[in-house]
Design a protein around this motif. Structure first.
Motif, PDB file in Angstrom:
ATOM      1  N   CYS A 118       0.857  -1.191   0.000  1.00 38.22           N
ATOM      2  CA  CYS A 118       0.000   0.000   0.000  1.00 38.22           C
ATOM      3  C   CYS A 118       0.894   1.242   0.000  1.00 38.22           C
ATOM      4  O   CYS A 118       1.826   1.317   0.799  1.00 38.22           O
ATOM      5  CB  CYS A 118      -0.885   0.017   1.233  1.00 38.22           C
ATOM      6  N   ALA A 156      -6.825   6.548  -6.060  1.00 45.53           N
ATOM      7  CA  ALA A 156      -5.707   6.966  -5.210  1.00 45.53           C
ATOM      8  C   ALA A 156      -5.947   8.351  -4.619  1.00 45.53           C
ATOM      9  O   ALA A 156      -5.628   8.606  -3.444  1.00 45.53           O
ATOM     10  CB  ALA A 156      -4.412   6.953  -6.012  1.00 45.53           C
ATOM     11  N   ASP A 185      -6.035   9.116  -0.701  1.00 45.20           N
ATOM     12  CA  ASP A 185      -5.119  10.114  -0.136  1.00 45.20           C
ATOM     13  C   ASP A 185      -5.884  11.184   0.633  1.00 45.20           C
ATOM     14  O   ASP A 185      -5.471  11.596   1.721  1.00 45.20           O
ATOM     15  CB  ASP A 185      -4.299  10.788  -1.250  1.00 45.20           C
ATOM     16  N   ARG A 210      -8.898   2.447  -0.014  1.00 47.69           N
ATOM     17  CA  ARG A 210      -8.548   2.246  -1.427  1.00 47.69           C
ATOM     18  C   ARG A 210      -9.610   1.447  -2.182  1.00 47.69           C
ATOM     19  O   ARG A 210     -10.129   1.886  -3.201  1.00 47.69           O
ATOM     20  CB  ARG A 210      -7.199   1.533  -1.524  1.00 47.69           C
TER      21      ARG A 210
END
Ligand SMILES: [Fe+2]
Ligand SMILES: [Fe+2]
Lengths: 76, 306
Positions: free
Chosen positions: A22, B77, B81, B257
């Motif tokens: 990850c 992503a 984030d 994710r």
């Protein structure tokens, strides 16, 4: 952690192993994998998917405890 | 009608005990129900109408108060984030640090009583979302929830581990045993999960909520465990916390994710809801934290008098 029957492990055995690094975090391991300690003894596994420490700062190595976020670990 | 009058007079729905308890009771009909209450109330049209009025008013309040990042592209992503950034551990005072270092046995009991409203039915509100998702986000949610439910071992279900913790310190682990003592702000936290979970419209928000919840769990749970160890409790009591240090370090990656991030990529128009769900989780968690710390700093109980 407790020992004894390990249902997550049994189920995990049916799945081929996958390893997912990850970004800025741990390595997720799924499937038929045995994790061994330094003496070659299997590390008890309580769940089908485990996260392995990659930052070196976990208090429950070899597993991740989220500490990478507190120390600003980056994997890039 | 009465509901509208009450809602019109409440200055702050999140801290209004009557509003939050009423909402909690209406949602509880969809989970375990109540002894002596007819199951048909679950789908009673008039009651659903009342619930909808409360939900609409609460939504209005939360939309006005919860700050949501608006520059996040619908990319796996980027969304992950953004969620990790929103939930990044801060240096300020926290319930976890107080529990680790200072909490008395009585305050630890209070802490468990607050938590019990959700943790004795842990994972259930997010499970409602499973049939509303498809593909990767669905599989990710199932992977997390399976672990929450003990991977097929009833003794390892997280709700059961929490019940063991409660019994280990001498508390009653029957669901709802302390409901009269729970203040509105704590009920609001679990009500929001039910609200997001029970409405298909909010499937993005429940996914984001779970991501934020998991991302703010591992590190605090180690400190909670430390607090109980400091007060002399053994592994029968701390197992719940120890389990979450390890489990949620896994769950937060999957939730960020493969659930929330992948959902945004799959259904870009849900991106804002995902972030709203996460931000709402954090907003309410912060309010509960402030409530606990201000009561404990003042040396008074954080519970309602029953
Ligand atoms: Fe859990
Ligand atoms: Fe979790």
């Amino acid at each position: 952690m407790t020992s004894g029957p390990d249902p997550a492990r049994r189920r995990a055995d049916r799945r081929p192993p996958t390893i997912v690094p990850c970004p800025d975090g741990p390595i997720l391991v799924r499937g038929d994998v045995t994790i061994l300690d330094d003496d070659g003894r299997p590390v008890p596994r309580q769940r089908a998917t485990v996260a392995l420490c990659r930052c070196g700062a976990s208090t429950i190595k070899p597993f991740c405890d989220g500490t990478h976020k507190a120390i600003g670990f980056t994997s890039a | 009608m009465l509901t509208q009058r009450v809602l019109g007079q409440a200055a702050d729905l999140v801290t209004d005990d009557d509003v939050q308890l009423a909402l909690y009771v209406m949602y509880e009909l969809f989970y375990g129900g109540f002894d002596g209450v007819d199951d048909d109330w679950e789908w009673d049209p008039e009651l659903l109408g009342v619930r909808s009025l409360v939900e609409t008013a609460l939504e209005k309040q939360l939309l006005a108060r919860v700050a949501v990042p608006d520059d996040v592209p619908p990319d796996r992503a980027a969304v992950a984030d953004a969620l990790f950034a929103l939930t990044a551990p801060g240096p300020g005072p926290s319930v976890a640090r107080f529990v680790a270092k200072k909490a008395s046995r009585e305050q630890l009991h209070e802490f468990l009583i607050h938590r019990s409203v959700y943790q004795l039915k842990e994972a259930d509100p997010h499970t409602w979302a499973i049939p509303r998702l498809t593909g990767q986000p669905k599989a990710a949610l199932v992977e997390i929830q399976a672990d929450e439910y003990g991977g097929g071992d009833p003794g390892r279900m997280h709700c059961e581990l929490f019940a063991r913790t409660m019994r280990g310190v001498g508390l009653d682990a029957e669901y709802g045993a302390y409901i009269e003592q729970i203040p509105a702000v704590t009920l609001a936290g679990v009500n929001v999960m039910s609200w997001f979970g029970l409405h298909r419209r909010w499937r993005g928000a429940i996914a984001g909520h779970l991501a934020a919840f998991e991302m703010t769990s591992s590190l605090p749970n180690r400190l909670y465990g430390d607090g109980f160890r400091r007060q002399g409790f053994g592994q029968d009591v701390t197992l719940y916390f120890d389990e979450h240090v390890e489990a949620d370090a896994v769950h937060e990656q999957i939730a960020g994710r493969d659930l929330a991030g992948a959902l945004a990529q799959q259904q870009p128009d849900l991106t804002h809801d995902i972030l709203f769900g996460a931000a709402t989780c954090l907003y309410l968690d912060d309010l509960v934290g402030r409530h606990l710390l201000s009561a404990w700093d003042a040396g008074v109980s954080s519970l309602r008098e029953s």
